[in-house]
Design a protein around this motif. Structure first.
Motif, PDB file in Angstrom:
ATOM      1  N   PHE A  80      30.890 -30.514 -33.331  1.00 32.20           N
ATOM      2  CA  PHE A  80      30.088 -29.611 -32.577  1.00 32.20           C
ATOM      3  C   PHE A  80      30.085 -30.189 -31.089  1.00 32.20           C
ATOM      4  O   PHE A  80      29.548 -29.634 -30.366  1.00 32.20           O
ATOM      5  CB  PHE A  80      28.612 -29.601 -33.058  1.00 32.20           C
ATOM      6  CG  PHE A  80      28.465 -29.185 -34.422  1.00 32.20           C
ATOM      7  CD1 PHE A  80      28.433 -27.731 -34.481  1.00 32.20           C
ATOM      8  CD2 PHE A  80      27.846 -29.641 -35.398  1.00 32.20           C
ATOM      9  CE1 PHE A  80      28.524 -26.902 -35.811  1.00 32.20           C
ATOM     10  CE2 PHE A  80      27.738 -29.152 -36.805  1.00 32.20           C
ATOM     11  CZ  PHE A  80      27.899 -27.778 -37.082  1.00 32.20           C
ATOM     12  N   ALA A  90      19.115 -31.786 -35.280  1.00 27.45           N
ATOM     13  CA  ALA A  90      19.714 -30.524 -35.699  1.00 27.45           C
ATOM     14  C   ALA A  90      19.080 -30.560 -37.287  1.00 27.45           C
ATOM     15  O   ALA A  90      18.699 -29.511 -37.714  1.00 27.45           O
ATOM     16  CB  ALA A  90      21.030 -30.342 -35.695  1.00 27.45           C
ATOM     17  N   ARG A 121      24.383 -27.158 -26.076  1.00 25.69           N
ATOM     18  CA  ARG A 121      24.905 -26.959 -27.263  1.00 25.69           C
ATOM     19  C   ARG A 121      23.794 -27.431 -28.610  1.00 25.69           C
ATOM     20  O   ARG A 121      23.727 -26.680 -29.565  1.00 25.69           O
ATOM     21  CB  ARG A 121      26.131 -27.856 -27.755  1.00 25.69           C
ATOM     22  CG  ARG A 121      27.324 -27.149 -26.612  1.00 25.69           C
ATOM     23  CD  ARG A 121      28.599 -27.922 -27.077  1.00 25.69           C
ATOM     24  NE  ARG A 121      28.501 -29.206 -26.943  1.00 25.69           N
ATOM     25  CZ  ARG A 121      28.925 -30.035 -25.961  1.00 25.69           C
ATOM     26  NH1 ARG A 121      28.972 -29.359 -24.639  1.00 25.69           N
ATOM     27  NH2 ARG A 121      28.712 -31.505 -26.025  1.00 25.69           N
ATOM     28  N   CYS A 124      20.997 -24.856 -29.049  1.00 26.69           N
ATOM     29  CA  CYS A 124      21.329 -23.842 -29.912  1.00 26.69           C
ATOM     30  C   CYS A 124      21.655 -24.214 -31.466  1.00 26.69           C
ATOM     31  O   CYS A 124      21.334 -23.545 -32.216  1.00 26.69           O
ATOM     32  CB  CYS A 124      23.003 -23.187 -29.578  1.00 26.69           C
ATOM     33  SG  CYS A 124      22.560 -22.718 -27.821  1.00 26.69           S
ATOM     34  N   LEU A 125      21.954 -25.557 -31.548  1.00 27.81           N
ATOM     35  CA  LEU A 125      22.326 -26.083 -33.213  1.00 27.81           C
ATOM     36  C   LEU A 125      20.977 -26.582 -33.717  1.00 27.81           C
ATOM     37  O   LEU A 125      20.792 -26.117 -34.811  1.00 27.81           O
ATOM     38  CB  LEU A 125      23.078 -27.258 -33.043  1.00 27.81           C
ATOM     39  CG  LEU A 125      23.378 -27.701 -34.326  1.00 27.81           C
ATOM     40  CD1 LEU A 125      24.164 -27.132 -35.158  1.00 27.81           C
ATOM     41  CD2 LEU A 125      24.336 -29.113 -34.065  1.00 27.81           C
ATOM     42  N   VAL A 160      24.205 -20.199 -37.496  1.00 30.76           N
ATOM     43  CA  VAL A 160      23.874 -20.880 -36.570  1.00 30.76           C
ATOM     44  C   VAL A 160      25.172 -22.006 -36.403  1.00 30.76           C
ATOM     45  O   VAL A 160      25.426 -22.166 -35.108  1.00 30.76           O
ATOM     46  CB  VAL A 160      22.557 -21.539 -36.991  1.00 30.76           C
ATOM     47  CG1 VAL A 160      22.279 -22.864 -35.801  1.00 30.76           C
ATOM     48  CG2 VAL A 160      21.458 -20.541 -36.840  1.00 30.76           C
ATOM     49  N   CYS A 164      27.782 -22.311 -33.199  1.00 34.51           N
ATOM     50  CA  CYS A 164      27.756 -23.948 -32.469  1.00 34.51           C
ATOM     51  C   CYS A 164      29.038 -24.638 -32.400  1.00 34.51           C
ATOM     52  O   CYS A 164      29.427 -25.132 -31.817  1.00 34.51           O
ATOM     53  CB  CYS A 164      26.602 -24.466 -32.864  1.00 34.51           C
ATOM     54  SG  CYS A 164      24.943 -24.041 -32.369  1.00 34.51           S
ATOM     55  N   LEU A 167      30.930 -23.337 -29.785  1.00 32.67           N
ATOM     56  CA  LEU A 167      30.479 -23.459 -28.476  1.00 32.67           C
ATOM     57  C   LEU A 167      31.216 -25.045 -28.204  1.00 32.67           C
ATOM     58  O   LEU A 167      31.272 -25.322 -27.060  1.00 32.67           O
ATOM     59  CB  LEU A 167      28.979 -24.077 -28.545  1.00 32.67           C
ATOM     60  CG  LEU A 167      28.194 -22.416 -28.354  1.00 32.67           C
ATOM     61  CD1 LEU A 167      26.573 -22.979 -28.573  1.00 32.67           C
ATOM     62  CD2 LEU A 167      28.383 -21.710 -27.127  1.00 32.67           C
ATOM     63  N   ARG A 168      31.643 -25.879 -29.248  1.00 32.53           N
ATOM     64  CA  ARG A 168      32.353 -27.046 -29.049  1.00 32.53           C
ATOM     65  C   ARG A 168      33.384 -26.842 -27.989  1.00 32.53           C
ATOM     66  O   ARG A 168      33.863 -27.910 -27.240  1.00 32.53           O
ATOM     67  CB  ARG A 168      32.710 -27.713 -30.308  1.00 32.53           C
ATOM     68  CG  ARG A 168      33.917 -26.989 -31.050  1.00 32.53           C
ATOM     69  CD  ARG A 168      34.206 -27.779 -32.155  1.00 32.53           C
ATOM     70  NE  ARG A 168      34.717 -29.161 -31.963  1.00 32.53           N
ATOM     71  CZ  ARG A 168      35.933 -29.681 -31.613  1.00 32.53           C
ATOM     72  NH1 ARG A 168      36.756 -28.880 -31.232  1.00 32.53           N
ATOM     73  NH2 ARG A 168      36.078 -31.056 -31.466  1.00 32.53           N
ATOM     74  N   VAL A 297      23.095 -16.968 -26.840  1.00 34.02           N
ATOM     75  CA  VAL A 297      23.839 -17.278 -28.086  1.00 34.02           C
ATOM     76  C   VAL A 297      22.929 -17.090 -29.504  1.00 34.02           C
ATOM     77  O   VAL A 297      23.375 -16.849 -30.611  1.00 34.02           O
ATOM     78  CB  VAL A 297      23.767 -19.077 -27.612  1.00 34.02           C
ATOM     79  CG1 VAL A 297      24.150 -19.718 -29.081  1.00 34.02           C
ATOM     80  CG2 VAL A 297      24.866 -19.217 -26.986  1.00 34.02           C
ATOM     81  N   LYS A 298      21.614 -17.013 -29.138  1.00 30.05           N
ATOM     82  CA  LYS A 298      20.624 -16.680 -30.337  1.00 30.05           C
ATOM     83  C   LYS A 298      21.087 -15.337 -30.794  1.00 30.05           C
ATOM     84  O   LYS A 298      20.862 -15.092 -31.946  1.00 30.05           O
ATOM     85  CB  LYS A 298      19.325 -16.924 -29.840  1.00 30.05           C
ATOM     86  CG  LYS A 298      18.817 -18.400 -29.619  1.00 30.05           C
ATOM     87  CD  LYS A 298      18.977 -19.118 -31.130  1.00 30.05           C
ATOM     88  CE  LYS A 298      17.960 -18.548 -32.076  1.00 30.05           C
ATOM     89  NZ  LYS A 298      18.267 -19.327 -33.512  1.00 30.05           N
ATOM     90  N   GLN A 301      24.254 -15.329 -33.034  1.00 31.37           N
ATOM     91  CA  GLN A 301      23.856 -16.083 -33.928  1.00 31.37           C
ATOM     92  C   GLN A 301      23.119 -15.207 -35.142  1.00 31.37           C
ATOM     93  O   GLN A 301      23.656 -15.047 -36.089  1.00 31.37           O
ATOM     94  CB  GLN A 301      22.996 -17.201 -33.917  1.00 31.37           C
ATOM     95  CG  GLN A 301      23.676 -18.387 -33.437  1.00 31.37           C
ATOM     96  CD  GLN A 301      22.833 -19.527 -33.000  1.00 31.37           C
ATOM     97  OE1 GLN A 301      21.754 -19.390 -32.877  1.00 31.37           O
ATOM     98  NE2 GLN A 301      23.561 -20.709 -32.865  1.00 31.37           N
TER      99      GLN A 301
END
Length: 318
Positions: A80, A90, A121, A124-125, A160, A164, A167-168, A297-298, A301
């Protein structure tokens, strides 16, 4: 851009004035709605959330937590592009649920330097619901099926973590850390309790307000638009209510008990609904996390979680 901001401000002002007028049209009724929300918070949320907020504020400052975070760093950085400390937060969120992850991120922001690019990030995680709510409340109590709860929880985590992971690839190569003046890690026990009390009161306030808003929207006929979906009206009303407050939406959908209603419940849990989103943003905004990208982002997911859940429930039943 300036015109757009003025237009948005005008629309918001109109909505607020209209909401104020609706409240004044039946103040006793909506005061009862606030009372209902406070009761829900006091009975169902406060006993679980307050100790978790307090304990996590203590845990994240312990030496052993930092040692465990260091052990996690190789894995979380590879998957991530997040530090071991972020990965530990997380993990706390996975077991504790909303809004513990967001509150822990704020605590990290206030007490430890960390890469500036990591905050979004990590937000979101560390934005997950816990097994006690998904399996215990939604699965076992609402759908009368622990299996449905575990399938929702698995779908929730897959979505999720997968988003994520993607997203990395947006991470910057810089390692610049936050430059704010950091607090010392030797805060008194009273400070921890005070911070946790204020946090859980903010959560309670949002629940009470959204309980009132939900009743207002019902009275002015907003949820009646669900009837336009014909045979799917019950699904539509559940989703509409859940977009405001996810627990209410899941309760509505659980009356149907189909693979689609389970999947839609998983969608709502992962998205969080406006009430849970604002709970998280109340902690995340001070750290520099922007609301619009976080909500986007949510939503991604949530779409993935609902899709995965529908496939799992259709394949294995519940």
């Amino acid at each position: 851009m300036h015109i757009a901001k003025k237009t948005l401000s005008f629309i918001l002002t109109v909505i607020l004035i209209f909401t104020f007028a609706v409240f004044l049209s039946a103040p006793a009724k909506y005061a009862e709605s606030i009372t209902k929300g406070i009761s829900l918070w006091a009975v169902s949320v406060l006993p679980a959330t307050f100790p978790l907020l307090f304990l996590t504020s203590l845990i994240t400052e312990q030496h052993i937590f930092r040692k465990c975070s260091a052990k996690m760093a190789p894995v979380t950085k590879k998957l991530f592009r997040i530090s071991g400390m972020g990965g530990s937060i997380a993990l706390l969120s996975v077991f504790s649920g909303y809004p513990v992850g967001a509150r822990s991120l704020l605590n990290l922001y206030e007490t430890s330097p960390y890469p500036r690019d990591e905050g979004f990030r990590l937000s979101c995680l560390a934005s997950t619901s816990g097994p006690s709510f998904i399996v215990g409340v939604v699965g076992s109590m609402m759908f009368k099926s622990a299996k449905a709860g575990w399938l929702m929880f698995l779908s929730h985590l897959i979505a999720v973590f997968f988003v994520c992971f993607l997203l990395r690839f947006t991470a910057r190569t810089q390692t610049e850390t936050t430059s704010r003046v950091l607090k010392q890690n030797n805060g008194s026990l009273f400070d921890k309790i005070w911070s946790s009390v204020v946090s859980v009161l903010c959560v309670g306030g949002l629940i009470a307000i959204f309980s009132c808003f939900s009743d207002m929207l019902t009275d002015i006929g907003v949820f009646s638009v669900a009837s336009a979906f014909g045979g799917h009206a019950a699904y539509a009303e559940g989703v509409l209510r859940g977009l405001m407050e996810m627990t209410t939406g899941c309760a509505e959908l659980s009356a149907i008990k189909t693979p689609l209603s389970v999947a839609l419940s998983c969608f709502l849990i992962t998205f969080g609904g406006l009430c849970v989103l604002l709970q998280q943003l109340s902690f995340l905004l001070p750290t520099g996390v922007k609301a619009a990208p976080f909500i986007f982002v949510k939503f991604l997911q949530a779409i993935l979680a609902g899709t995965v859940c529908y496939a799992l429930v259709s394949a294995f039943g519940f």
